[in-house]
Design a protein around this motif. Structure first.
Motif, PDB file in Angstrom:
ATOM      1  N   GLN A  71      46.642  47.538  43.539  1.00 54.19           N
ATOM      2  CA  GLN A  71      46.728  47.169  44.939  1.00 54.19           C
ATOM      3  C   GLN A  71      46.422  45.687  45.184  1.00 54.19           C
ATOM      4  O   GLN A  71      46.469  45.225  46.319  1.00 54.19           O
ATOM      5  N   VAL A  72      46.152  44.916  44.125  1.00 57.24           N
ATOM      6  CA  VAL A  72      45.821  43.498  44.287  1.00 57.24           C
ATOM      7  C   VAL A  72      46.937  42.635  43.710  1.00 57.24           C
ATOM      8  O   VAL A  72      47.065  42.489  42.496  1.00 57.24           O
ATOM      9  N   ARG A  73      47.725  42.078  44.633  1.00 58.91           N
ATOM     10  CA  ARG A  73      48.848  41.214  44.248  1.00 58.91           C
ATOM     11  C   ARG A  73      48.835  39.899  45.020  1.00 58.91           C
ATOM     12  O   ARG A  73      49.823  39.188  45.069  1.00 58.91           O
ATOM     13  N   SER A  74      47.695  39.589  45.640  1.00 58.97           N
ATOM     14  CA  SER A  74      47.561  38.331  46.363  1.00 58.97           C
ATOM     15  C   SER A  74      46.073  38.041  46.557  1.00 58.97           C
ATOM     16  O   SER A  74      45.224  38.923  46.380  1.00 58.97           O
ATOM     17  N   ILE A  75      45.794  36.834  46.969  1.00 64.05           N
ATOM     18  CA  ILE A  75      44.407  36.480  47.252  1.00 64.05           C
ATOM     19  C   ILE A  75      43.861  37.317  48.406  1.00 64.05           C
ATOM     20  O   ILE A  75      42.708  37.726  48.388  1.00 64.05           O
ATOM     21  N   GLU A  76      44.700  37.600  49.402  1.00 61.48           N
ATOM     22  CA  GLU A  76      44.252  38.428  50.525  1.00 61.48           C
ATOM     23  C   GLU A  76      43.877  39.822  50.065  1.00 61.48           C
ATOM     24  O   GLU A  76      42.884  40.394  50.524  1.00 61.48           O
ATOM     25  N   ASP A  77      44.675  40.400  49.148  1.00 64.12           N
ATOM     26  CA  ASP A  77      44.345  41.711  48.584  1.00 64.12           C
ATOM     27  C   ASP A  77      43.002  41.667  47.859  1.00 64.12           C
ATOM     28  O   ASP A  77      42.198  42.591  47.964  1.00 64.12           O
TER      29      ASP A  77
END
Length: 135
Positions: free
Chosen positions: A40-46
């Motif tokens: 579920q982590v594919r960006s800095i926001e994630d």
């Protein structure tokens, strides 16, 4: 961030666990950061969402860095986490129990930013510690 070493960048990231300065993530990570251990982590926001969820479950979490080993553009982290389970974690209600565990993570860096990581948190150990019956 001029002239920080890769090890200093990774150490700076782990300070966010200790001080909850989520804005610091933008100093250490590229916008399209990719965590190979968390789908579920594919960006800095994630990544910030996951960090905030961790703090909601374990508000007093603290990280101690035991080792930072660098080779080429990668830094390996080995460290110890301590925390109290005071919020829901993976569907489990707060147990108020202390947890302590060692984790490993590899970070890839480019141009003084973390671009990717591969992590190991011992979920079985963590779950066993918060599932202990209260005396």
């Amino acid at each position: 961030m001029n002239d920080l070493t890769n090890k200093e960048i990774v150490a700076g990231f782990f300070e966010i666990y200790n001080n909850k300065d989520y804005q610091a993530m933008y100093r250490y990570f590229v916008p399209n950061y990719y965590d190979h251990g968390l789908p579920q982590v594919r960006s800095i926001e994630d990544a910030i969402v996951i960090l905030k969820q961790t703090h909601a479950s374990f508000p007093d979490i603290q990280v101690t860095i035991d080792d930072l080993i660098e080779e080429n553009n990668k830094v390996v982290f080995r460290g110890r986490f301590t925390a109290t389970h005071l919020g829901e974690f993976v569907g489990l209600p707060p147990s108020r129990l202390r947890v302590e565990f060692e984790a490993l993570e590899i970070f890839k860096l480019e141009n003084q930013k973390i671009t990717e990581s591969w992590g190991y948190w011992p979920m079985t150990d963590i779950l066993n510690q918060i599932n202990q019956p209260l005396d």
